[in-house]
Design a protein around this motif. Structure first.
Motif, short mmCIF file in Angstrom:
data_model
loop_
_atom_site.label_atom_id
_atom_site.label_comp_id
_atom_site.label_asym_id
_atom_site.label_seq_id
_atom_site.Cartn_x
_atom_site.Cartn_y
_atom_site.Cartn_z
N VAL A 55 22.09 -22.44 71.54
CA VAL A 55 21.79 -21.10 71.04
C VAL A 55 20.42 -20.69 71.57
O VAL A 55 19.41 -21.37 71.31
N GLY A 56 20.36 -19.61 72.32
CA GLY A 56 19.11 -19.16 72.92
C GLY A 56 18.20 -18.52 71.89
O GLY A 56 18.66 -17.76 71.03
N VAL A 57 16.91 -18.82 71.97
CA VAL A 57 15.91 -18.22 71.08
C VAL A 57 14.68 -17.81 71.91
O VAL A 57 14.66 -17.98 73.13
N GLY A 58 13.67 -17.29 71.23
CA GLY A 58 12.55 -16.67 71.93
C GLY A 58 11.64 -17.62 72.68
O GLY A 58 11.08 -17.28 73.72
N ASN A 59 11.44 -18.82 72.17
CA ASN A 59 10.53 -19.80 72.80
C ASN A 59 10.75 -21.17 72.14
O ASN A 59 11.54 -21.29 71.19
N GLY A 60 10.02 -22.17 72.62
CA GLY A 60 10.23 -23.53 72.13
C GLY A 60 9.72 -23.75 70.71
O GLY A 60 10.29 -24.55 69.96
N THR A 61 8.63 -23.07 70.35
CA THR A 61 8.10 -23.23 68.99
C THR A 61 9.05 -22.62 67.97
O THR A 61 9.29 -23.20 66.91
N ASP A 62 9.60 -21.45 68.31
CA ASP A 62 10.63 -20.86 67.43
C ASP A 62 11.84 -21.78 67.34
O ASP A 62 12.46 -21.91 66.28
N ALA A 63 12.19 -22.41 68.46
CA ALA A 63 13.35 -23.33 68.45
C ALA A 63 13.11 -24.45 67.44
O ALA A 63 14.01 -24.81 66.67
N LEU A 64 11.88 -24.99 67.41
CA LEU A 64 11.56 -26.04 66.44
C LEU A 64 11.66 -25.50 65.02
O LEU A 64 12.26 -26.14 64.14
N GLU A 65 11.09 -24.33 64.80
CA GLU A 65 11.09 -23.76 63.44
C GLU A 65 12.52 -23.47 62.96
O GLU A 65 12.90 -23.84 61.84
N ASN A 84 0.24 -36.15 68.53
CA ASN A 84 -0.27 -36.10 69.92
C ASN A 84 0.62 -35.28 70.84
O ASN A 84 0.57 -35.44 72.05
N ALA A 85 1.47 -34.41 70.26
CA ALA A 85 2.45 -33.71 71.10
C ALA A 85 2.18 -32.21 71.16
O ALA A 85 3.10 -31.40 71.31
N GLY A 86 0.92 -31.83 71.02
CA GLY A 86 0.56 -30.45 71.31
C GLY A 86 0.51 -29.50 70.14
O GLY A 86 0.16 -28.33 70.30
N GLY A 87 0.91 -29.95 68.95
CA GLY A 87 0.74 -29.12 67.77
C GLY A 87 1.87 -28.14 67.49
O GLY A 87 1.85 -27.43 66.48
N TYR A 88 2.89 -28.10 68.36
CA TYR A 88 3.94 -27.10 68.19
C TYR A 88 4.73 -27.32 66.90
O TYR A 88 5.05 -26.38 66.18
N THR A 89 5.04 -28.59 66.61
CA THR A 89 5.77 -28.88 65.39
C THR A 89 4.94 -28.55 64.16
O THR A 89 5.45 -28.02 63.17
N SER A 90 3.63 -28.84 64.22
CA SER A 90 2.76 -28.52 63.09
C SER A 90 2.74 -27.02 62.83
O SER A 90 2.75 -26.57 61.68
N MET A 91 2.71 -26.23 63.92
CA MET A 91 2.71 -24.78 63.75
C MET A 91 4.02 -24.30 63.16
O MET A 91 4.04 -23.42 62.31
N ALA A 92 5.11 -24.88 63.62
CA ALA A 92 6.42 -24.50 63.09
C ALA A 92 6.52 -24.87 61.61
O ALA A 92 7.04 -24.12 60.79
N ARG A 229 14.71 -14.59 61.26
CA ARG A 229 13.64 -14.18 62.17
C ARG A 229 14.24 -13.25 63.21
O ARG A 229 15.44 -13.13 63.34
N ASN A 230 13.36 -12.62 64.01
CA ASN A 230 13.83 -12.06 65.26
C ASN A 230 13.32 -12.97 66.35
O ASN A 230 12.14 -12.95 66.68
N SER A 231 14.18 -13.79 66.91
CA SER A 231 13.77 -14.70 67.99
C SER A 231 14.96 -14.87 68.91
O SER A 231 15.82 -15.72 68.68
N ARG A 232 15.01 -14.03 69.94
CA ARG A 232 16.18 -14.04 70.81
C ARG A 232 15.78 -14.27 72.26
O ARG A 232 14.72 -13.83 72.69
N LEU A 233 16.64 -14.96 72.98
CA LEU A 233 16.46 -15.11 74.43
C LEU A 233 16.93 -13.79 75.06
O LEU A 233 17.96 -13.25 74.65
N ASP A 234 16.17 -13.27 76.03
CA ASP A 234 16.62 -11.98 76.58
C ASP A 234 17.50 -12.19 77.81
O ASP A 234 17.52 -13.25 78.42
N GLU A 235 18.21 -11.14 78.16
CA GLU A 235 19.21 -11.24 79.23
C GLU A 235 18.59 -11.57 80.58
O GLU A 235 19.17 -12.34 81.36
#
Ligand SMILES: *Cc1c(COP(=O)(O)O)cnc(C)c1O
Length: 365
Positions: A55-65, A84-92, A229-235
């Motif tokens: 399922v396509g979403v807006g970015n990798g951080t949204d994908a985690l969330e 140690n993996a960049g903080g993306y999961t913590s932000m999500a 959310r609104n988090s979509r992969l665009d065409e």
């Protein structure tokens, strides 16, 4: 010799006419969000990963969330992850109101230390996020056996650094219950803008994710799910990704070769996580460790070699992370973040460039 860290211009150069044709197709269709290109890419990517759904979403951080929300993570939940993996999961987690619980890393590979996970599980644990860091596959099967069959906590793979990598015969994205991907331009599979996807083989999860990425709708304007959310992969990005996906395996093969060359050429006085990792490694980043990291970095730059640090600050030391999580004591994570250095590692590096990097680095350590 000047060696940049990445060569994104080469991607466009190598595929210019097919990328332009894909863009024209979208322009002619006048359909820009969640249309046939996204659906086509979702089908291609699910099949590629060996999962039933993508399922396509807006970015990798949204994908985690969104993957976490689908797995049942909500405010007050605990999520086991690494720092140690960049903080993306913590932000999500912060977006959901969930608490990250940081697991110490393996001192050799810098991946989550599987043996330590079971002791971190509580009745509030709603997900475990495992990152295939630097392109090195994390052994999800070993984690499952360490947890035991009775443990039903969903495992979510963070595949943002390992598109296309294998654990035995299965690809990342099909190993956990859910998996999050980023298509940020520098990733192994990168779009020409932001993009992300979630893969899963559960129809329930896939349905929930499709709803969550679009306001929590069941049908248009009928909001049925909390946390939408609104988090979509665009065409446009999906059309470009369809051009690049068929070349991913070949590019990963080149990255594997570069990792092997670095591993065999760099001196033993550098600690190298990749040397201790025995699974598949698609070389998203090639990372070495040295107590004088900053000196090495500066000297390499003086020799024209660009490097980077992934990542300098453990999540629980970030200023914006709640003080509630600052109590973690992770000495291996702390030390690694001070000593790691990422060398250029992209598929367009030449043998001459790699030899120059190795020669220069071996001389100054
Ligand atoms: C890049 C990255 C992400 C986030 O992806 P974005 O698309 O930039 O939000 C998540 N996890 C890891 C390990 C990454 O490297």
């Amino acid at each position: 010799m000047i060696i940049p860290f990445n060569e994104l211009a080469t991607v466009v150069h190598n595929h210019r006419s097919t990328i332009q044709a894909a863009i024209s197709r979208v322009l002619d269709s006048a359909w820009y969000v969640l249309g046939p290109e996204v659906e086509g890419f979702e089908n291609d990517f699910a099949a590629y990963c060996g999962a039933n759904y993508a399922v396509g979403v807006g970015n990798g951080t949204d994908a985690l969330e969104i993957a976490m929300r689908a797995a049942g993570v909500s405010a007050g939940s605990e999520v086991i992850t690494v720092a140690n993996a960049g903080g993306y999961t913590s932000m999500a987690c912060a977006a959901i109101g969930a608490s990250p619980v940081y697991c110490e890393i393996d001192p050799k590979t810098k991946l989550m230390d599987v043996e330590l996970v079971p002791a971190l599980i509580t009745h509030r644990t709603k997900a475990i996020i495992t990152t295939h860091l630097f392109g090195m596959v994390f052994d999800v099967d070993r984690l499952r056996s360490a947890l035991g069959e009775r443990c039903e906590v969903p495992i979510i793979e963070d595949c943002a650094q390992a598109h296309g990598a294998f654990l035995n015969e299965r690809r990342v994205g099909s190993l956990g219950d859910l998996a999050a991907f980023s298509f940020y331009p520098t990733k192994n599979l990168g779009a020409l803008g932001d993009g992300g996807a979630i893969t899963t083989s559960s129809e329930d999860f896939a349905q929930t994710i499709r709803s969550l990425r679009q306001y929590g709708w069941k049908d248009r304007y009928d909001v049925r799910r909390e946390g939408g959310r609104n988090s979509r992969l665009d065409e446009l990005q999906a059309a470009i990704l369809r051009v690049l996906l068929p070349h991913l395996d070949q590019q990963n093969q080149r990255r594997r070769e570069i990792v092997a060359t670095y591993n065999s050429t760099l001196l033993d006085s550098l600690r190298i996580p990749h040397r201790f990792h025995h699974g598949d490694n698609v070389g998203h980043l090639f990372v070495v460790e040295h107590p004088e990291r900053d000196r090495l970095r500066k000297t390499l730059q003086e020799h024209g070699i660009s490097t980077a640090v992934h990542f300098p600050i453990p999540d629980y030391h970030q200023h914006v992370v709640s003080t509630r999580f600052r109590h973690s004591k992770l000495p291996i994570t702390d030390q690694s973040c001070k000593e790691i250095l990422s060398l250029p590692c992209h598929p367009f590096l030449t043998a001459l460039q790699i030899a120059y990097i190795c020669r220069t680095l071996n001389k100054i350590i």
